[in-house]
Design an enzyme around this catalytic site. Structure first.
Site, PDB file in Angstrom:
ATOM      1  N   HIS A  73      59.666  67.008  13.288  1.00  0.00           N
ATOM      2  CA  HIS A  73      60.416  67.332  14.498  1.00  0.00           C
ATOM      3  C   HIS A  73      60.939  66.019  15.071  1.00  0.00           C
ATOM      4  O   HIS A  73      60.206  65.034  15.172  1.00  0.00           O
ATOM      5  CB  HIS A  73      59.504  68.047  15.490  1.00  0.00           C
ATOM      6  CG  HIS A  73      60.090  68.155  16.858  1.00  0.00           C
ATOM      7  ND1 HIS A  73      61.358  68.646  17.065  1.00  0.00           N
ATOM      8  CD2 HIS A  73      59.598  67.817  18.080  1.00  0.00           C
ATOM      9  CE1 HIS A  73      61.612  68.599  18.365  1.00  0.00           C
ATOM     10  NE2 HIS A  73      60.577  68.103  18.999  1.00  0.00           N
ATOM     11  N   CYS A  87      59.006  73.372  20.493  1.00  0.00           N
ATOM     12  CA  CYS A  87      59.552  72.574  19.383  1.00  0.00           C
ATOM     13  C   CYS A  87      58.951  72.928  18.020  1.00  0.00           C
ATOM     14  O   CYS A  87      59.482  72.544  16.993  1.00  0.00           O
ATOM     15  CB  CYS A  87      59.372  71.087  19.662  1.00  0.00           C
ATOM     16  SG  CYS A  87      60.097  70.572  21.228  1.00  0.00           S
ATOM     17  N   ASN A  99      66.458  65.200  20.772  1.00  0.00           N
ATOM     18  CA  ASN A  99      65.488  66.262  20.519  1.00  0.00           C
ATOM     19  C   ASN A  99      66.153  67.614  20.792  1.00  0.00           C
ATOM     20  O   ASN A  99      66.528  67.911  21.921  1.00  0.00           O
ATOM     21  CB  ASN A  99      64.284  66.039  21.453  1.00  0.00           C
ATOM     22  CG  ASN A  99      63.214  67.098  21.312  1.00  0.00           C
ATOM     23  OD1 ASN A  99      63.417  68.138  20.678  1.00  0.00           O
ATOM     24  ND2 ASN A  99      62.064  66.845  21.910  1.00  0.00           N
TER      25      ASN A  99
END
Lengths: 312, 74
Positions: A239, A118, A269
């Site tokens: 994020h 990520c 996500n």
């Protein structure tokens, strides 16, 4: 902590999210969960799922969006870096597929992928920035693209509600008047609290603990190293993993929630794609003036983490 | 220290101070989920200027566990 200063200008940005929407209500029919549980625990209402488009398809569409928005001459691009952990084939890289799909063949053009989960987009920006500084490259296309639905176990209610597909891209060029400051690092994770083999697997509370702390320390490291006043930050783009992680960071940094850009309710996500998608959406909706500073901050499997301040 | 700790717990977990005792278990008695518990520890770190090692966090289940930790490490 890997601290560095450099410079680049964001010439353009773009994103692409698949049309297929998977809502919390849809998930209620697949696993034992509820819209209310998912919303209060994660802030996610729906996510986008690719209908057969590959990671390089998504990346190419995001790149085209960035190229078109600035009416950019794509022949100027001589560096393509894609951050992903969900390449559709093992080799060649997604970046090579994007190069081919964009029809780019400039002599000396270099295309490759990086995998930092990520945090991938921030690592990729840092690498691109360093490569532009050498003077050997003029323009870098930096992309985060993921088709996480391919590695999501839709029988695991703890993970399948979290992830979605998408891609975001930026085109950057060296510009000495636009300072960027990076803080990146990798922390060893002996217990593999977050990993992907056939499917994503994670120890939620442990990841939450890591993430909540690391946002604060990464952002503070960038502010300190860049001698940047916290009040001069127009927006933080974290994020998008869990709204509660962002709320926790907001509290720890003593910065109000409206200084954070949040779109997790729409996409879940999307790993390496989450920051560039959010960045592009923010640039479309907020008026950003020349000289404004924003901060990107990410964290993920590795355990990777990093933040960077950008100057517009 | 105890009063200050109870005040933070009440605030973080949205419970009444009078409902918190040393024997209260954060998750079983005070309605915290695992993420609330971590969040609470982070607030306590800020408030008391301590850093709780990750390996210790799992052992802080009751109010008395946290108080004991603070008394020993503050």
């Amino acid at each position: 902590m890997g601290l560095s200063k450099g410079n680049f200008k964001i010439i353009s940005s773009g994103h692409y999210t698949p049309e297929g929407v998977l809502t919390n209500k849809d998930l209620e029919k697949i696993v034992e969960t509820s819209d209310e549980w998912i919303t209060t625990r994660t802030g996610i209402k729906e996510r986008r799922i690719s209908d057969g488009k590959t990671t390089s398809d998504l990346a190419t569409l995001a790149a085209k969006n960035a190229i078109e928005k600035a009416n950019y001459d794509k022949e100027d691009i001589d560096l393509i870096i894609v951050a992903t952990f969900t390449a559709e084939i093992r080799s060649p890289s997604v970046a090579c597929r994007v190069q081919a799909k964009l029809g780019l063949d400039k002599p000396g053009l270099l295309a490759f992928d990086i995998n930092a989960a990520c945090t991938g987009f921030i690592y990729a920006l840092n690498i691109a920035e360093r490569m532009l500084q050498t003077g050997a490259y003029k323009a870098a296309l930096v992309i985060g693209s993921e088709v996480i639905s391919r590695v999501t176990d839709y029988k695991d209610r703890n993970t399948c509600v979290l992830f979605g597909d998408g891609a975001g891209a930026v085109i950057i060029e060296k510009d000495e008047s636009k300072e960027v400051v990076f803080s990146v690092q990798t922390k060893s994770d002996e217990d593999l609290i977050l990993y992907v083999d056939d499917y994503v697997s994670m120890n939620g509370p442990k990841v939450y603990q890591f993430a909540s702390r690391i946002i604060q320390s990464s952002v503070n490291a960038v502010l300190e190293h860049g001698n940047i006043d916290k009040d001069s930050i127009r927006k933080i783009i974290p994020h998008q993993a869990n709204i509660r992680i962002i709320q926790s960071a907001s509290k720890a940094l003593k910065m109000p929630m409206d200084s954070f850009y949040v779109n997790i309710h729409k996409y879940g996500n999307t790993s390496a794609a989450s920051i560039p998608i959010a960045l592009d959406e923010m640039l479309e909706t907020e008026k950003i003036n020349s000289g404004d500073k924003i901060i990107l901050v990410g964290f993920g499997a590795g355990l990777t983490s990093g933040a960077c301040s950008l100057t517009f | 220290m105890k009063e200050q700790l109870i005040k933070i717990i009440a605030e973080e977990l949205s419970v009444e101070e009078k409902d918190i005792t040393l024997e209260s278990d954060l998750q079983e008695d005070l309605g915290a989920d695992s993420l609330d518990a971590i969040q609470l520890i982070m607030s306590i770190e800020n408030e008391f200027d301590v850093t709780v090692p990750e390996s210790e966090i799992d052992h802080l289940k009751k109010v008395s566990d946290i108080l004991k930790y603070l008394e020993e490490n503050k």
